[in-house]
Structures are given as C-alpha cells and as structure tokens.
Design a protein around this motif. Structure first.
Motif, PDB file in Angstrom:
ATOM      1  N   LEU A  37      37.353  26.345 -17.730  1.00  0.00           N
ATOM      2  CA  LEU A  37      38.750  25.936 -17.606  1.00  0.00           C
ATOM      3  C   LEU A  37      39.048  25.452 -16.189  1.00  0.00           C
ATOM      4  O   LEU A  37      39.702  24.422 -15.993  1.00  0.00           O
ATOM      5  CB  LEU A  37      39.656  27.117 -17.971  1.00  0.00           C
ATOM      6  CG  LEU A  37      41.155  26.865 -18.083  1.00  0.00           C
ATOM      7  CD1 LEU A  37      41.440  25.746 -19.077  1.00  0.00           C
ATOM      8  CD2 LEU A  37      41.860  28.145 -18.514  1.00  0.00           C
ATOM      9  N   TYR A  40      37.759  22.049 -15.654  1.00  0.00           N
ATOM     10  CA  TYR A  40      38.638  21.040 -16.260  1.00  0.00           C
ATOM     11  C   TYR A  40      39.815  20.730 -15.341  1.00  0.00           C
ATOM     12  O   TYR A  40      40.139  19.557 -15.099  1.00  0.00           O
ATOM     13  CB  TYR A  40      39.146  21.525 -17.627  1.00  0.00           C
ATOM     14  CG  TYR A  40      40.313  20.705 -18.128  1.00  0.00           C
ATOM     15  CD1 TYR A  40      40.111  19.453 -18.708  1.00  0.00           C
ATOM     16  CD2 TYR A  40      41.616  21.171 -17.995  1.00  0.00           C
ATOM     17  CE1 TYR A  40      41.181  18.683 -19.144  1.00  0.00           C
ATOM     18  CE2 TYR A  40      42.692  20.424 -18.434  1.00  0.00           C
ATOM     19  CZ  TYR A  40      42.471  19.170 -19.008  1.00  0.00           C
ATOM     20  OH  TYR A  40      43.535  18.422 -19.431  1.00  0.00           O
ATOM     21  N   ILE A  80      48.230  31.214 -18.027  1.00  0.00           N
ATOM     22  CA  ILE A  80      47.377  31.220 -19.211  1.00  0.00           C
ATOM     23  C   ILE A  80      46.726  32.590 -19.303  1.00  0.00           C
ATOM     24  O   ILE A  80      46.101  33.055 -18.344  1.00  0.00           O
ATOM     25  CB  ILE A  80      46.299  30.121 -19.145  1.00  0.00           C
ATOM     26  CG1 ILE A  80      46.962  28.739 -19.229  1.00  0.00           C
ATOM     27  CG2 ILE A  80      45.282  30.286 -20.284  1.00  0.00           C
ATOM     28  CD1 ILE A  80      45.980  27.580 -19.105  1.00  0.00           C
ATOM     29  N   VAL A 125      45.421  32.037 -24.882  1.00  0.00           N
ATOM     30  CA  VAL A 125      44.249  31.352 -25.426  1.00  0.00           C
ATOM     31  C   VAL A 125      43.323  32.421 -25.990  1.00  0.00           C
ATOM     32  O   VAL A 125      42.819  33.267 -25.253  1.00  0.00           O
ATOM     33  CB  VAL A 125      43.538  30.522 -24.350  1.00  0.00           C
ATOM     34  CG1 VAL A 125      42.274  29.883 -24.922  1.00  0.00           C
ATOM     35  CG2 VAL A 125      44.472  29.442 -23.804  1.00  0.00           C
ATOM     36  N   TRP A 197      40.503  29.169 -28.687  1.00  0.00           N
ATOM     37  CA  TRP A 197      39.778  28.466 -27.632  1.00  0.00           C
ATOM     38  C   TRP A 197      39.278  27.114 -28.118  1.00  0.00           C
ATOM     39  O   TRP A 197      39.372  26.109 -27.393  1.00  0.00           O
ATOM     40  CB  TRP A 197      38.607  29.320 -27.156  1.00  0.00           C
ATOM     41  CG  TRP A 197      37.655  28.579 -26.270  1.00  0.00           C
ATOM     42  CD1 TRP A 197      36.448  28.044 -26.624  1.00  0.00           C
ATOM     43  CD2 TRP A 197      37.825  28.272 -24.877  1.00  0.00           C
ATOM     44  NE1 TRP A 197      35.853  27.431 -25.537  1.00  0.00           N
ATOM     45  CE2 TRP A 197      36.678  27.558 -24.464  1.00  0.00           C
ATOM     46  CE3 TRP A 197      38.839  28.546 -23.957  1.00  0.00           C
ATOM     47  CZ2 TRP A 197      36.519  27.107 -23.148  1.00  0.00           C
ATOM     48  CZ3 TRP A 197      38.677  28.092 -22.651  1.00  0.00           C
ATOM     49  CH2 TRP A 197      37.534  27.382 -22.257  1.00  0.00           C
ATOM     50  N   PHE A 200      42.158  24.739 -28.129  1.00  0.00           N
ATOM     51  CA  PHE A 200      42.704  24.551 -26.791  1.00  0.00           C
ATOM     52  C   PHE A 200      41.832  23.643 -25.936  1.00  0.00           C
ATOM     53  O   PHE A 200      42.330  22.710 -25.296  1.00  0.00           O
ATOM     54  CB  PHE A 200      42.873  25.904 -26.101  1.00  0.00           C
ATOM     55  CG  PHE A 200      43.242  25.789 -24.645  1.00  0.00           C
ATOM     56  CD1 PHE A 200      44.533  25.444 -24.267  1.00  0.00           C
ATOM     57  CD2 PHE A 200      42.299  26.015 -23.647  1.00  0.00           C
ATOM     58  CE1 PHE A 200      44.868  25.318 -22.930  1.00  0.00           C
ATOM     59  CE2 PHE A 200      42.633  25.902 -22.310  1.00  0.00           C
ATOM     60  CZ  PHE A 200      43.924  25.555 -21.951  1.00  0.00           C
ATOM     61  N   ILE A 201      40.539  23.914 -25.900  1.00  0.00           N
ATOM     62  CA  ILE A 201      39.669  23.189 -24.968  1.00  0.00           C
ATOM     63  C   ILE A 201      39.520  21.730 -25.358  1.00  0.00           C
ATOM     64  O   ILE A 201      39.124  20.889 -24.533  1.00  0.00           O
ATOM     65  CB  ILE A 201      38.291  23.882 -24.849  1.00  0.00           C
ATOM     66  CG1 ILE A 201      37.609  23.502 -23.531  1.00  0.00           C
ATOM     67  CG2 ILE A 201      37.430  23.586 -26.060  1.00  0.00           C
ATOM     68  CD1 ILE A 201      38.385  23.913 -22.285  1.00  0.00           C
ATOM     69  N   HIS A 203      42.126  19.824 -26.311  1.00  0.00           N
ATOM     70  CA  HIS A 203      43.324  19.140 -25.805  1.00  0.00           C
ATOM     71  C   HIS A 203      44.159  20.118 -24.969  1.00  0.00           C
ATOM     72  O   HIS A 203      45.263  20.498 -25.370  1.00  0.00           O
ATOM     73  CB  HIS A 203      44.185  18.604 -26.956  1.00  0.00           C
ATOM     74  CG  HIS A 203      43.511  17.603 -27.825  1.00  0.00           C
ATOM     75  ND1 HIS A 203      43.248  16.311 -27.408  1.00  0.00           N
ATOM     76  CD2 HIS A 203      43.018  17.702 -29.087  1.00  0.00           C
ATOM     77  CE1 HIS A 203      42.636  15.661 -28.379  1.00  0.00           C
ATOM     78  NE2 HIS A 203      42.485  16.477 -29.403  1.00  0.00           N
ATOM     79  N   PRO A 204      43.674  20.561 -23.814  1.00  0.00           N
ATOM     80  CA  PRO A 204      44.375  21.598 -23.051  1.00  0.00           C
ATOM     81  C   PRO A 204      45.837  21.276 -22.739  1.00  0.00           C
ATOM     82  O   PRO A 204      46.720  22.128 -22.896  1.00  0.00           O
ATOM     83  CB  PRO A 204      43.549  21.719 -21.766  1.00  0.00           C
ATOM     84  CG  PRO A 204      42.185  21.268 -22.160  1.00  0.00           C
ATOM     85  CD  PRO A 204      42.407  20.176 -23.156  1.00  0.00           C
ATOM     86  N   TYR A 207      48.622  21.896 -25.386  1.00  0.00           N
ATOM     87  CA  TYR A 207      49.068  23.266 -25.612  1.00  0.00           C
ATOM     88  C   TYR A 207      49.827  23.827 -24.413  1.00  0.00           C
ATOM     89  O   TYR A 207      50.752  24.621 -24.570  1.00  0.00           O
ATOM     90  CB  TYR A 207      47.862  24.128 -25.978  1.00  0.00           C
ATOM     91  CG  TYR A 207      47.171  23.600 -27.216  1.00  0.00           C
ATOM     92  CD1 TYR A 207      47.785  23.689 -28.467  1.00  0.00           C
ATOM     93  CD2 TYR A 207      45.948  22.945 -27.129  1.00  0.00           C
ATOM     94  CE1 TYR A 207      47.175  23.173 -29.595  1.00  0.00           C
ATOM     95  CE2 TYR A 207      45.335  22.420 -28.265  1.00  0.00           C
ATOM     96  CZ  TYR A 207      45.961  22.537 -29.492  1.00  0.00           C
ATOM     97  OH  TYR A 207      45.369  22.012 -30.619  1.00  0.00           O
ATOM     98  N   ILE A 208      49.448  23.402 -23.230  1.00  0.00           N
ATOM     99  CA  ILE A 208      50.206  23.795 -22.037  1.00  0.00           C
ATOM    100  C   ILE A 208      51.625  23.231 -22.119  1.00  0.00           C
ATOM    101  O   ILE A 208      52.604  23.917 -21.808  1.00  0.00           O
ATOM    102  CB  ILE A 208      49.481  23.328 -20.766  1.00  0.00           C
ATOM    103  CG1 ILE A 208      48.196  24.151 -20.576  1.00  0.00           C
ATOM    104  CG2 ILE A 208      50.382  23.456 -19.540  1.00  0.00           C
ATOM    105  CD1 ILE A 208      47.290  23.630 -19.477  1.00  0.00           C
TER     106      ILE A 208
END
Length: 235
Positions: A37, A40, A80, A125, A197, A200-201, A203-204, A207-208
C-alpha cells in the motif's frame, strides 16, 4: 485529489494470506500488505503518514510513540484500518491495544493552537486469512445483525470498528449480500465502509473517495468515539 493517509494495523499478524513479497519462510504479515500500500501511495500524489518498515521506534517509550502517532493522525484526513484475523488480542483489554486508540483519535476533533483537525474519513480494508477467506470478519457481524445468540462468542474485530458500521441514523438494513461479502456500493449505512483487499488494491482511490463522502456527511451517522474494555458478542 490527494490525501494524507494514516494506516492502522497489527504489524506482526501472520494469519493472513501469503503475498509474493512475503518472507523466505513462505508466509506474510500485515506489514507486507502495508508495504504494498505504501508503495502505491509513493507513486501517487497522496502522502503516507503511517509508520515505515525501516522506522525503528522500539527504543522509545509508549508515551513517546503515542505522541508521534497522534501527530501523524492529526496531520492526516484519512485513516485506513487493515483488518486481519488476529488484529485483536482477545485476552488483553481493548484499551491496552494500539489500534482502538488510533481509531478513536482519528474520529476526534482536536484543536492545536489555532487549527482544528476534524474527524478523519475511515476505511476498513479486510485482509484475507491464510485460506484466502473473509469469514472471520463477516460471520460474527452476520450473527450480530441477525440477532443470533452466542453464549461465549468472541469477535475478532475491535468494538469501536463494529460500532461505527451500520450506524447511519434510521438505517436498519443488513450490510451483507446473500453471499456474505458486501460491495462498497451497498455500504452507505456505515461511517466506516469496508472492502476486501482484492477489490481495494485494484482501485484504491475509488474506495478512499467513498470513505471521504461519508466523512462529508458525518452528521448522518451515530459516531462512537469511545474505546471498550472488551469486545464480546452476546457473551
């Protein structure tokens, strides 16, 4: 838009599905997921405010560590929470563990000098267990929402997380789909939305941004900022 993001997690929890970047023994810890994360965020305009893996705080007292964590949370707008199977130590009070304090502080409005830091957006997450399953998270919540009775059932997730899920005022709908896992799009009833996860990973920021929208409507939620001593379902 870019954000300052704090990550709350159980560093050495090894009950998660192994990532390719795990250690030589063939298993991963939550820290391996956080590394991915952080990598990223380094490629985006977002600013990672959490602890880095090469950052050794072990020589500091708990009070000093907590002051550093508070400074980082205060200077962030998103928290997060990396949910893992053994994130909560069942035989220690929640008040004696770091994650509930980090979440509680993330939810507080804190004034320093002439600046007030408002409640962070918070996103949970959910990491897969060693069998790449998520039932450790969904099953206790399903029992709780349906009114099921466990005489000694314990929850793997901290109370302050659960109490900020399905907490929209006037909302009585279940968070779960017929398959047990819900998508973020059906999760408007929770101030702390959650996502697997895997989703989420991919399209981070999607979701944020969802968590940010909940923060913008925080008055629509019954927010819990208190840390429980213990988290027990119907026990």
């Amino acid at each position: 838009m870019s954000y300052k993001i704090f990550v709350s997690y159980k560093y050495r929890d090894a009950s998660v599905y192994p990532l390719p970047c795990g250690n030589s023994l063939g298993f991963s810890t939550v820290r391996n997921y956080v590394d991915k994360l952080e990598s990223y965020f380094d490629r985006t305009s977002n600013i990672y405010k959490g602890e880095s893996d090469n950052e050794d705080l072990s020589h500091l007292s708990e009070a000093c560590i907590w002051e550093k964590l508070k400074d980082r949370i205060y200077d962030s707008s998103v928290t997060i929470v990396m949910v893992s199977p053994n994130m909560r130590e069942q035989y220690r009070s929640e008040r004696s563990q770091w994650i509930p304090w980090e979440i509680a502080y993330s939810l507080r409005e804190t004034t320093r000098a002439d600046r007030t830091s408002h409640s962070n957006a918070i996103l949970a997450v959910i990491l897969p267990d060693r069998s790449y399953q998520y039932e450790y998270f969904t099953q206790p919540f399903s029992y709780q929402q349906s009114g099921g009775q466990w005489s000694s059932g314990t929850d793997t997730v901290f109370s302050i997380i659960r109490k900020n899920m399905n907490n929209k005022l006037g909302n009585n709908e279940s968070l779960f789909s017929s398959h047990g896992i819900f998508s973020i799009s059906t999760n408007d009833g929770s101030y702390i939305p959650s996502v697997t996860w895997k989703d989420f990973i991919s399209h981070p920021m999607r979701y944020i941004e969802c968590a940010i929208k909940h923060k913008e409507r925080i008055s629509e939620y019954r927010i819990c900022k208190e840390i429980a001593e213990w988290s027990v379902l119907y026990g």
